[in-house]
Design a protein around this motif. Structure first.
Motif, PDB file in Angstrom:
ATOM      1  N   PRO A 100      13.171  -1.865  -3.090  1.00 35.48           N
ATOM      2  CA  PRO A 100      13.981  -0.667  -3.315  1.00 35.48           C
ATOM      3  C   PRO A 100      13.442   0.514  -2.503  1.00 35.48           C
ATOM      4  CG  PRO A 100      12.605  -1.090  -5.224  1.00 35.48           C
ATOM      5  CD  PRO A 100      12.440  -2.259  -4.294  1.00 35.48           C
ATOM      6  N   PRO A 101      14.301   1.464  -2.146  1.00 40.78           N
ATOM      7  CA  PRO A 101      13.854   2.620  -1.365  1.00 40.78           C
ATOM      8  C   PRO A 101      12.674   3.376  -1.987  1.00 40.78           C
ATOM      9  CG  PRO A 101      16.243   2.525  -1.389  1.00 40.78           C
ATOM     10  CD  PRO A 101      15.757   1.464  -2.342  1.00 40.78           C
ATOM     11  N   ALA A 102      12.586   3.404  -3.299  1.00 46.70           N
ATOM     12  CA  ALA A 102      11.495   4.127  -3.961  1.00 46.70           C
ATOM     13  C   ALA A 102      10.119   3.593  -3.570  1.00 46.70           C
ATOM     14  CB  ALA A 102      11.667   4.053  -5.480  1.00 46.70           C
ATOM     15  N   PHE A 103      10.035   2.335  -3.152  1.00 47.32           N
ATOM     16  CA  PHE A 103       8.756   1.764  -2.741  1.00 47.32           C
ATOM     17  C   PHE A 103       8.246   2.395  -1.443  1.00 47.32           C
ATOM     18  CE2 PHE A 103       9.057  -2.713  -4.858  1.00 47.32           C
ATOM     19  CZ  PHE A 103       9.085  -2.111  -6.098  1.00 47.32           C
ATOM     20  N   TYR A 104       9.121   2.974  -0.650  1.00 49.12           N
ATOM     21  CA  TYR A 104       8.764   3.435   0.690  1.00 49.12           C
ATOM     22  C   TYR A 104       8.812   4.949   0.871  1.00 49.12           C
ATOM     23  CZ  TYR A 104       9.524  -1.515   1.403  1.00 49.12           C
ATOM     24  OH  TYR A 104       9.464  -2.873   1.297  1.00 49.12           O
ATOM     25  N   VAL A 105       9.625   5.628   0.090  1.00 45.58           N
ATOM     26  CA  VAL A 105       9.851   7.046   0.304  1.00 45.58           C
ATOM     27  C   VAL A 105       8.574   7.872   0.130  1.00 45.58           C
ATOM     28  CG1 VAL A 105      10.629   7.589  -2.057  1.00 45.58           C
ATOM     29  CG2 VAL A 105      11.484   8.919  -0.121  1.00 45.58           C
ATOM     30  N   GLY A 106       7.715   7.515  -0.814  1.00 42.32           N
ATOM     31  CA  GLY A 106       6.474   8.259  -1.021  1.00 42.32           C
ATOM     32  C   GLY A 106       5.517   8.140   0.146  1.00 42.32           C
ATOM     33  N   PHE A 110       0.878  -1.167   0.000  1.00 40.77           N
ATOM     34  CA  PHE A 110       0.000   0.000   0.000  1.00 40.77           C
ATOM     35  C   PHE A 110       0.913   1.214   0.000  1.00 40.77           C
ATOM     36  CE2 PHE A 110      -3.285   2.567   2.468  1.00 40.77           C
ATOM     37  CZ  PHE A 110      -4.197   2.634   1.430  1.00 40.77           C
ATOM     38  N   ARG A 111       1.158   1.796  -1.176  1.00 43.18           N
ATOM     39  CA  ARG A 111       2.166   2.846  -1.342  1.00 43.18           C
ATOM     40  C   ARG A 111       1.543   4.151  -1.801  1.00 43.18           C
ATOM     41  NH1 ARG A 111       5.669  -0.293  -5.827  1.00 43.18           N
ATOM     42  NH2 ARG A 111       5.486  -2.331  -4.850  1.00 43.18           N
ATOM     43  N   SER A 112       2.098   5.230  -1.290  1.00 41.90           N
ATOM     44  CA  SER A 112       1.733   6.544  -1.794  1.00 41.90           C
ATOM     45  C   SER A 112       2.753   6.928  -2.863  1.00 41.90           C
ATOM     46  CB  SER A 112       1.738   7.573  -0.663  1.00 41.90           C
ATOM     47  OG  SER A 112       1.434   8.854  -1.181  1.00 41.90           O
ATOM     48  N   VAL A 113       2.253   7.133  -4.064  1.00 43.09           N
ATOM     49  CA  VAL A 113       3.102   7.557  -5.185  1.00 43.09           C
ATOM     50  C   VAL A 113       2.463   8.817  -5.763  1.00 43.09           C
ATOM     51  CG1 VAL A 113       4.049   6.926  -7.435  1.00 43.09           C
ATOM     52  CG2 VAL A 113       3.788   5.179  -5.647  1.00 43.09           C
ATOM     53  N   ASP A 114       3.190   9.926  -5.702  1.00 43.08           N
ATOM     54  CA  ASP A 114       2.656  11.215  -6.167  1.00 43.08           C
ATOM     55  C   ASP A 114       1.328  11.544  -5.487  1.00 43.08           C
ATOM     56  OD1 ASP A 114       4.863  11.579  -7.872  1.00 43.08           O
ATOM     57  OD2 ASP A 114       3.876  10.420  -9.466  1.00 43.08           O
ATOM     58  N   GLN A 115       1.272  11.307  -4.182  1.00 43.52           N
ATOM     59  CA  GLN A 115       0.106  11.622  -3.349  1.00 43.52           C
ATOM     60  C   GLN A 115      -1.136  10.799  -3.698  1.00 43.52           C
ATOM     61  OE1 GLN A 115       0.453  13.942  -0.659  1.00 43.52           O
ATOM     62  NE2 GLN A 115       2.558  13.583  -1.256  1.00 43.52           N
ATOM     63  N   ALA A 167       6.874  10.221   3.036  1.00 41.52           N
ATOM     64  CA  ALA A 167       6.644  11.644   2.763  1.00 41.52           C
ATOM     65  C   ALA A 167       5.172  12.002   2.949  1.00 41.52           C
ATOM     66  CB  ALA A 167       7.107  11.985   1.347  1.00 41.52           C
ATOM     67  N   PHE A 168       4.279  11.142   2.488  1.00 38.76           N
ATOM     68  CA  PHE A 168       2.843  11.377   2.630  1.00 38.76           C
ATOM     69  C   PHE A 168       2.465  11.506   4.099  1.00 38.76           C
ATOM     70  CE2 PHE A 168      -1.488   9.956   3.273  1.00 38.76           C
ATOM     71  CZ  PHE A 168      -2.200  10.610   2.284  1.00 38.76           C
ATOM     72  N   LEU A 169       2.908  10.557   4.921  1.00 40.45           N
ATOM     73  CA  LEU A 169       2.560  10.570   6.342  1.00 40.45           C
ATOM     74  C   LEU A 169       3.224  11.738   7.065  1.00 40.45           C
ATOM     75  CD1 LEU A 169       2.687   6.734   7.031  1.00 40.45           C
ATOM     76  CD2 LEU A 169       0.651   8.174   6.762  1.00 40.45           C
ATOM     77  N   SER A 170       4.451  12.051   6.692  1.00 38.71           N
ATOM     78  CA  SER A 170       5.158  13.178   7.296  1.00 38.71           C
ATOM     79  C   SER A 170       4.450  14.498   6.985  1.00 38.71           C
ATOM     80  CB  SER A 170       6.595  13.222   6.789  1.00 38.71           C
ATOM     81  OG  SER A 170       7.256  14.353   7.278  1.00 38.71           O
ATOM     82  N   LYS A 171       3.996  14.644   5.760  1.00 32.00           N
ATOM     83  CA  LYS A 171       3.294  15.862   5.339  1.00 32.00           C
ATOM     84  C   LYS A 171       2.014  16.078   6.132  1.00 32.00           C
ATOM     85  CE  LYS A 171       3.165  17.964   0.922  1.00 32.00           C
ATOM     86  NZ  LYS A 171       3.045  17.830  -0.513  1.00 32.00           N
ATOM     87  N   ARG A 172       1.486  14.997   6.688  1.00 30.07           N
ATOM     88  CA  ARG A 172       0.256  15.072   7.462  1.00 30.07           C
ATOM     89  C   ARG A 172       0.506  15.100   8.963  1.00 30.07           C
ATOM     90  NH1 ARG A 172      -0.097  14.043   2.674  1.00 30.07           N
ATOM     91  NH2 ARG A 172      -1.953  14.440   1.462  1.00 30.07           N
ATOM     92  N   GLN A 210      -1.374   3.474  -4.281  1.00 31.88           N
ATOM     93  CA  GLN A 210      -1.251   2.390  -5.243  1.00 31.88           C
ATOM     94  C   GLN A 210      -1.256   1.071  -4.474  1.00 31.88           C
ATOM     95  OE1 GLN A 210       2.095   2.992  -7.836  1.00 31.88           O
ATOM     96  NE2 GLN A 210       1.170   4.796  -8.775  1.00 31.88           N
ATOM     97  N   PHE A 211      -1.765   0.044  -5.108  1.00 22.59           N
ATOM     98  CA  PHE A 211      -2.035  -1.224  -4.451  1.00 22.59           C
ATOM     99  C   PHE A 211      -1.245  -2.344  -5.131  1.00 22.59           C
ATOM    100  CE2 PHE A 211      -5.544   1.680  -4.381  1.00 22.59           C
ATOM    101  CZ  PHE A 211      -5.976   1.668  -3.067  1.00 22.59           C
ATOM    102  N   TYR A 212      -0.574  -3.151  -4.313  1.00 22.86           N
ATOM    103  CA  TYR A 212       0.262  -4.228  -4.835  1.00 22.86           C
ATOM    104  C   TYR A 212       0.094  -5.479  -3.989  1.00 22.86           C
ATOM    105  CZ  TYR A 212       2.606  -0.525  -7.396  1.00 22.86           C
ATOM    106  OH  TYR A 212       2.884   0.532  -8.232  1.00 22.86           O
ATOM    107  N   ARG A 213       0.493  -6.582  -4.570  1.00 19.92           N
ATOM    108  CA  ARG A 213       0.623  -7.821  -3.812  1.00 19.92           C
ATOM    109  C   ARG A 213       1.907  -8.483  -4.268  1.00 19.92           C
ATOM    110  NH1 ARG A 213      -1.130 -12.887  -5.249  1.00 19.92           N
ATOM    111  NH2 ARG A 213      -1.496 -13.150  -7.463  1.00 19.92           N
TER     112      ARG A 213
END
Length: 139
Positions: free
Chosen positions: A119-125, A60-65, A128-133, A68-71
């Motif tokens: 990879p880090p890109a899976f988590y950074v968004g 469950f990732r935030s990408v560009d706010q 950032a989303f949670l931090s912004k809130r 996105q959903f993955y398994r």
């Protein structure tokens, strides 16, 4: 078709013994005082816990706010396109994030650039989303 509970259970292989996990104290390593056995949203649904630790994975990732959903299947992450599974995944995190009475720690892995499955890109968004809130980030 497998139930959604079975699908989610495949991520966490072990099932807690609820009475042991919730009621035993600090003297028992399989209790909730330790981090030996994780509890899923099914194990804690309907309960209020004093403190909760949530591990936020790349499903469950935030990408560009946007969420996105993955398994994870086989050796890689796959998009979830089924709307029912998307609702289910959203609710799984909602349940986990609404159990704490006193406090919560959300652990978001940093990822590992040499591990293709995280990879880090899976988590950074998401971080950032949670931090912004308003969620403070700890190092």
């Amino acid at each position: 078709m497998a139930s959604l509970k079975a699908v989610r259970r495949e991520i966490v292989d072990e099932k807690i013994e609820a009475t042991t996990w919730f009621l035993n104290g600090k003297d028992y390593v399989r209790s909730s005082y330790y981090m030996e056995d994780p509890a899923t949203e099914f194990d804690i649904q309907g309960l209020e816990l004093d403190w909760v630790g949530v591990c936020w994975d790349a499903d469950f990732r935030s990408v560009d706010q946007r969420w996105q959903f993955y398994r994870f299947s086989g050796t890689r992450w796959q998009n979830v396109n089924d709307d029912n599974r998307k609702v289910y995944l959203t609710n799984a995190y909602r349940v986990l994030l609404t159990r704490a009475r006193q406090g919560m720690v959300i652990y978001i892995p940093r990822g590992d650039p040499i591990d293709a499955t995280r990879p880090p890109a899976f988590y950074v968004g998401t971080a950032a989303f949670l931090s912004k809130r308003g969620l403070p980030l700890l190092d």
